[in-house]
Write a protein that holds these residues in place. Structure first.
Motif, PDB file in Angstrom:
ATOM      1  N   HIS A 155       0.824  -1.207   0.000  1.00  0.00           N
ATOM      2  CA  HIS A 155       0.000   0.000   0.000  1.00  0.00           C
ATOM      3  C   HIS A 155       0.861   1.262   0.000  1.00  0.00           C
ATOM      4  O   HIS A 155       2.024   1.247   0.421  1.00  0.00           O
ATOM      5  N   ALA A 156       0.248   2.351  -0.448  1.00  0.00           N
ATOM      6  CA  ALA A 156       0.794   3.695  -0.314  1.00  0.00           C
ATOM      7  C   ALA A 156      -0.410   4.637  -0.352  1.00  0.00           C
ATOM      8  O   ALA A 156      -1.562   4.193  -0.479  1.00  0.00           O
ATOM      9  N   TRP A 157      -0.147   5.932  -0.244  1.00  0.00           N
ATOM     10  CA  TRP A 157      -1.223   6.921  -0.223  1.00  0.00           C
ATOM     11  C   TRP A 157      -1.148   7.820  -1.455  1.00  0.00           C
ATOM     12  O   TRP A 157      -0.063   8.101  -1.960  1.00  0.00           O
ATOM     13  N   LYS A 185       8.172  -7.283  -7.467  1.00  0.00           N
ATOM     14  CA  LYS A 185       6.928  -7.963  -7.846  1.00  0.00           C
ATOM     15  C   LYS A 185       6.773  -7.898  -9.363  1.00  0.00           C
ATOM     16  O   LYS A 185       7.646  -8.348 -10.098  1.00  0.00           O
ATOM     17  N   ARG A 186       5.714  -7.316  -9.875  1.00  0.00           N
ATOM     18  CA  ARG A 186       5.511  -7.315 -11.330  1.00  0.00           C
ATOM     19  C   ARG A 186       5.706  -5.927 -11.928  1.00  0.00           C
ATOM     20  O   ARG A 186       5.137  -5.596 -12.965  1.00  0.00           O
ATOM     21  N   LYS A 187       6.538  -5.110 -11.273  1.00  0.00           N
ATOM     22  CA  LYS A 187       6.710  -3.729 -11.706  1.00  0.00           C
ATOM     23  C   LYS A 187       7.962  -3.579 -12.553  1.00  0.00           C
ATOM     24  O   LYS A 187       9.057  -3.894 -12.092  1.00  0.00           O
ATOM     25  N   GLY A 189      -3.240   0.609  -3.919  1.00  0.00           N
ATOM     26  CA  GLY A 189      -2.942  -0.813  -3.885  1.00  0.00           C
ATOM     27  C   GLY A 189      -1.526  -1.149  -4.300  1.00  0.00           C
ATOM     28  O   GLY A 189      -0.642  -0.287  -4.421  1.00  0.00           O
ATOM     29  N   GLU A 190      -1.312  -2.444  -4.590  1.00  0.00           N
ATOM     30  CA  GLU A 190       0.019  -2.982  -4.810  1.00  0.00           C
ATOM     31  C   GLU A 190       0.736  -2.346  -5.998  1.00  0.00           C
ATOM     32  O   GLU A 190       1.959  -2.180  -5.979  1.00  0.00           O
ATOM     33  N   ALA A 191      -0.018  -1.977  -7.032  1.00  0.00           N
ATOM     34  CA  ALA A 191       0.614  -1.403  -8.226  1.00  0.00           C
ATOM     35  C   ALA A 191       1.306  -0.084  -7.931  1.00  0.00           C
ATOM     36  O   ALA A 191       2.253   0.301  -8.635  1.00  0.00           O
TER      37      ALA A 191
END
Length: 508
Positions: free
Chosen positions: A233-235, A361-363, A243-245
């Motif tokens: 998470h982030a803001w 991850k998938r980034k 979310g994760e992305a």
């Protein structure tokens, strides 16, 4: 920024209820028996909490409600009491310079206090202690607290490595290896926590490995609606949780844990420690970064216990554990979704090793980072592997009840153990390779409904490696809480786990 949103951040709800209904768990270490003097000279309990809802009617809720309770908060006109600091005001927050420390070394605590005032640190050793769950080992003098500079953030990575040293704790040579927690308390009654480990140096039968790498992956500090970020998470600029992305790809150990200062899932480790000490097992402790850095030799132990959610593994961590298994050290995995993501550990900006955790991850471009996507599925170690989340608890269905693991439990073939499949689940994947083994068996095969409403199955696995090592994987988050969590303890799981550890320790 509305007050309702701030209250959610202050509660720690976002940091401590991500996916796991058993993640934090109760902390009835001293059941209100330990008292502090506040700044008016009055005595107040160190830990306060609200009693359970009077409307609780489920068997588990009833069991929790009848357990010994710690005192409820005092009214505002009855004087101050310890209350949890939050990530918005940071009344008191801190982190340790290292996750684990050996007897004879020292550990540094970096603490911020807002507003600046005196504070104290009380250090507790986690254990059974006749049901108290911990005992106080030492205390600091009154310390001068300062408001440290705000956390630094670069590309979602939040770090407090620039905070000044607040207190150095030398670890005496006679301290036992184990899990410890430093309780920080300001003179005006705010409280936070810093967990740390005194790692094993003396021989023991069993080594419990605390999953500090996974704890940090979930850490959202500061949970303030602006700065904090985890691998999940982030803001955004309006204070909405992303979310994760959009989450961080690198997180720092040089920062407090969100909320109360205790990481998500830490209750699993405490459950196992309390139970193991009550049953008299010879248990030492280390953390996952000790495996990564080579600070311990796991082949010195009869078995390694992984007590809770342990999702993020580096290459050295996995290599070390596989080598230990192949040399005869048994492995006990008491949760699910273990060894899922491959990660890297790097130095902090100050050069301190193993203080930055990276998982892309998938980034962006680069190789996949799921172990199973690089042709090294976790099933090759565990015997089963991650299948998915379990939205609502389901029964664990006993399989092969004549096996020695179920001996003396009273469990029969096809019997249900209520609520034991929860949080997340593993299963056997027929198309994924199995580890080399002398024999292998599934000890539970349990249907559950996943988030999409599809019927799935959970498995509990045990195999014997060619070296003779036993490798057990519970395949569910709920196994550790069933050992010693009020409202969740189950005598069948307690006996089954004892059967397993007795075999490993040659106590049969």
């Amino acid at each position: 920024m509305g007050s309702e949103r701030v209250r959610r951040w202050e509660s720690g709800a976002l940091a401590h209820a991500v996916t796991d209904p058993f993640g934090q768990g109760p902390l009835p270490w001293l059941r209100g028996s330990e008292l502090y003097f506040d700044d008016t000279g009055r005595m107040v309990p160190w830990y306060v909490d609200t009693p359970p809802s009077a409307g609780a009617t489920s068997p588990r809720a009833t069991a929790t409600a009848t357990a010994p309770r710690i005192p409820a908060p005092r009214s505002s006109d009855d004087g101050p009491w310890p209350r949890s600091a939050d990530d918005v005001h940071c009344q008191i927050k801190g982190y340790a310079s290292t996750g684990s420390v050996a007897p004879g070394e020292a550990i540094d605590f970096h603490v911020t206090v807002n507003p600046p005032q005196q504070f104290s640190v009380d250090v507790y050793h986690i254990g059974h202690y006749n049901g108290d769950g911990a005992t106080k080992i030492t205390s600091s003098p009154r310390l001068s607290g300062m408001s440290q500079l705000p956390p630094l953030a670069a590309d979602r990575t939040v770090s407090c490595h620039h905070w000044w040293l607040s207190w150095r704790l030398p670890i005496p040579s006679y301290w036992s290896s184990g899990a410890y927690v430093a309780v920080l308390t300001t003179v005006d009654g705010h409280r936070s926590h810093i967990p740390f480990t005194v790692r094993a140096t003396a021989p023991a039968d069993l080594l419990l490995v605390l999953p500090d790498v996974t704890w940090q992956a979930y850490n959202l500090f500061p949970e303030d609606g602006r700065t904090g970020a985890s691998l999940y998470h982030a803001w955004d600029e309006d204070g909405r949780l992303l979310g994760e992305a959009d989450a961080a790809t690198t997180v720092s150990f040089d920062r407090p844990y969100a909320g109360s200062g205790l990481p998500l899932h830490i209750g699993h480790a405490y459950d196992v420690i309390r139970w193991a000490e009550r049953y008299g097992y010879d248990l030492a402790c280390a953390d996952a970064r000790d495996l990564h850095a080579g600070r311990i030799d796991p082949t010195r132990y009869r078995g390694l216990i992984f007590p809770g959610h342990d999702e993020y593994w580096s290459v050295p961590m996995r290599r070390t554990v596989e080598l230990a298994r192949d040399q005869g050290t048994s492995l006990v995995f008491l949760s699910a979704n273990t060894m899922y993501w491959q990660v890297e550990l790097g130095p902090s900006p100050t050069g301190a090793p193993h203080r930055l955790l990276t998982c892309r991850k998938r980034k962006g471009p680069g190789k996949p980072v799921l172990w199973r996507e690089i042709d090294r599925p976790e099933q090759e170690v565990l015997g089963i592997q991650y299948a998915g989340r379990v939205p609502d608890p389901h029964p664990l269905i006993v399989r092969n009840a004549g096996h020695w693991l179920w001996e003396g439990t009273g469990a029969g073939e096809g019997d249900s153990i209520e609520g034991l499949v929860a949080g997340e689940a593993d299963r056997y994947f027929p198309r994924a390779p199995l580890p080399d083994h002398q024999d292998r068996i599934l000890l539970a095969h349990s249907p559950y409904i996943d988030e999409a409403g599809v019927l799935r199955h959970q498995d509990t696995s045990l195999y014997r490696a060619p070296s003779g090592a036993l490798v057990f994987a519970s395949g569910t988050f709920a196994w550790s809480p069933a050992l010693d969590r009020p409202g969740h303890a189950d005598p069948r799981i307690q006996r089954a786990t004892a059967n397993l550890l007795d075999r490993i320790c040659k106590r049969e």
